[in-house]
Scaffold this motif. Structure first.
Motif, PDB file in Angstrom:
ATOM      1  N   ASN A  51       0.819  -1.208   0.000  1.00  0.00           N
ATOM      2  CA  ASN A  51       0.000   0.000   0.000  1.00  0.00           C
ATOM      3  C   ASN A  51       0.854   1.260   0.000  1.00  0.00           C
ATOM      4  OD1 ASN A  51      -2.487  -1.293  -0.079  1.00  0.00           O
ATOM      5  ND2 ASN A  51      -2.570  -1.518   2.132  1.00  0.00           N
ATOM      6  N   VAL A  52       1.993   1.223   0.676  1.00  0.00           N
ATOM      7  CA  VAL A  52       2.916   2.355   0.642  1.00  0.00           C
ATOM      8  C   VAL A  52       3.416   2.566  -0.781  1.00  0.00           C
ATOM      9  CG1 VAL A  52       5.192   3.190   1.393  1.00  0.00           C
ATOM     10  CG2 VAL A  52       3.597   2.219   3.069  1.00  0.00           C
ATOM     11  N   ALA A  53       3.759   1.482  -1.460  1.00  0.00           N
ATOM     12  CA  ALA A  53       4.213   1.587  -2.852  1.00  0.00           C
ATOM     13  C   ALA A  53       3.105   2.155  -3.730  1.00  0.00           C
ATOM     14  CB  ALA A  53       4.658   0.220  -3.360  1.00  0.00           C
ATOM     15  N   MET A  54       1.876   1.712  -3.521  1.00  0.00           N
ATOM     16  CA  MET A  54       0.753   2.229  -4.295  1.00  0.00           C
ATOM     17  C   MET A  54       0.561   3.719  -4.030  1.00  0.00           C
ATOM     18  SD  MET A  54      -3.334   1.508  -3.983  1.00  0.00           S
ATOM     19  CE  MET A  54      -3.293   2.358  -2.425  1.00  0.00           C
ATOM     20  N   ALA A  55       0.682   4.125  -2.766  1.00  0.00           N
ATOM     21  CA  ALA A  55       0.516   5.536  -2.410  1.00  0.00           C
ATOM     22  C   ALA A  55       1.620   6.389  -3.033  1.00  0.00           C
ATOM     23  CB  ALA A  55       0.496   5.694  -0.892  1.00  0.00           C
ATOM     24  N   LEU A  56       2.845   5.872  -3.052  1.00  0.00           N
ATOM     25  CA  LEU A  56       3.936   6.593  -3.711  1.00  0.00           C
ATOM     26  C   LEU A  56       3.686   6.719  -5.208  1.00  0.00           C
ATOM     27  CD1 LEU A  56       7.003   5.100  -1.842  1.00  0.00           C
ATOM     28  CD2 LEU A  56       6.433   7.537  -1.988  1.00  0.00           C
ATOM     29  N   ASN A  57       3.148   5.682  -5.807  1.00  0.00           N
ATOM     30  CA  ASN A  57       2.812   5.729  -7.222  1.00  0.00           C
ATOM     31  C   ASN A  57       1.729   6.777  -7.496  1.00  0.00           C
ATOM     32  OD1 ASN A  57       3.042   4.578  -9.953  1.00  0.00           O
ATOM     33  ND2 ASN A  57       0.936   3.938  -9.574  1.00  0.00           N
ATOM     34  N   THR A  58       0.724   6.828  -6.644  1.00  0.00           N
ATOM     35  CA  THR A  58      -0.340   7.808  -6.788  1.00  0.00           C
ATOM     36  C   THR A  58       0.195   9.223  -6.614  1.00  0.00           C
ATOM     37  OG1 THR A  58      -1.967   6.207  -6.001  1.00  0.00           O
ATOM     38  CG2 THR A  58      -2.605   8.528  -5.914  1.00  0.00           C
ATOM     39  N   LEU A  59       1.078   9.402  -5.629  1.00  0.00           N
ATOM     40  CA  LEU A  59       1.702  10.704  -5.414  1.00  0.00           C
ATOM     41  C   LEU A  59       2.519  11.105  -6.637  1.00  0.00           C
ATOM     42  CD1 LEU A  59       2.413  13.126  -3.655  1.00  0.00           C
ATOM     43  CD2 LEU A  59       4.199  11.716  -2.583  1.00  0.00           C
ATOM     44  N   SER A  60       3.253  10.175  -7.184  1.00  0.00           N
ATOM     45  CA  SER A  60       4.028  10.443  -8.395  1.00  0.00           C
ATOM     46  C   SER A  60       3.121  10.875  -9.536  1.00  0.00           C
ATOM     47  CB  SER A  60       4.824   9.197  -8.790  1.00  0.00           C
ATOM     48  OG  SER A  60       5.480   9.400 -10.017  1.00  0.00           O
ATOM     49  N   ASN A  61       2.006  10.184  -9.704  1.00  0.00           N
ATOM     50  CA  ASN A  61       1.060  10.523 -10.764  1.00  0.00           C
ATOM     51  C   ASN A  61       0.491  11.927 -10.570  1.00  0.00           C
ATOM     52  OD1 ASN A  61      -0.635  10.048 -13.053  1.00  0.00           O
ATOM     53  ND2 ASN A  61      -2.312   9.586 -11.653  1.00  0.00           N
ATOM     54  N   ALA A  62       0.127  12.266  -9.345  1.00  0.00           N
ATOM     55  CA  ALA A  62      -0.423  13.598  -9.073  1.00  0.00           C
ATOM     56  C   ALA A  62       0.620  14.673  -9.347  1.00  0.00           C
ATOM     57  CB  ALA A  62      -0.916  13.678  -7.624  1.00  0.00           C
ATOM     58  N   ARG A  63       1.854  14.422  -8.927  1.00  0.00           N
ATOM     59  CA  ARG A  63       2.927  15.390  -9.184  1.00  0.00           C
ATOM     60  C   ARG A  63       3.194  15.542 -10.674  1.00  0.00           C
ATOM     61  NH1 ARG A  63       7.034  13.703  -4.303  1.00  0.00           N
ATOM     62  NH2 ARG A  63       6.188  15.164  -2.776  1.00  0.00           N
ATOM     63  N   MET A  64       3.177  14.431 -11.391  1.00  0.00           N
ATOM     64  CA  MET A  64       3.414  14.479 -12.834  1.00  0.00           C
ATOM     65  C   MET A  64       2.327  15.316 -13.512  1.00  0.00           C
ATOM     66  SD  MET A  64       3.622  11.407 -15.615  1.00  0.00           S
ATOM     67  CE  MET A  64       1.896  11.048 -15.372  1.00  0.00           C
TER      68      MET A  64
END
Length: 80
Positions: A51-64
């Motif tokens: 879930n931490v990895a998923m949250a980091l991926n989501t954060l990356s997507n939002a930043r992108m």
């Protein structure tokens, strides 16, 4: 902070859904705020590496999507 610990994963999942709505509305600041909050919630729970990895991926997507490519790259690198 008002929710009992047993609801933490549900709150994080709900925030993750709201992130997608914010991104669709081009409200990037709100999406990034919720992505950070989701990441913090998952990091505070033991055994939530996926879930931490998923949250980091989501954060990356939002930043992108907000145009912050360098921070997006850092988030996805941490995820990997």
């Amino acid at each position: 902070r008002q929710f009992p610990a047993r609801f933490t994963t549900n709150l994080a999942a709900t925030l993750n859904n709201r992130i997608e709505v914010y991104l669709a509305l081009f409200r990037h600041d709100e999406a990034i705020r919720d992505a950070h909050r989701t990441l913090c919630l998952y990091r505070n729970l033991p055994g939530n590496t996926a879930n931490v990895a998923m949250a980091l991926n989501t954060l990356s997507n939002a930043r992108m999507q907000s145009g912050d490519i360098f921070r997006a790259q850092r988030s996805i690198t941490t995820c990997i």
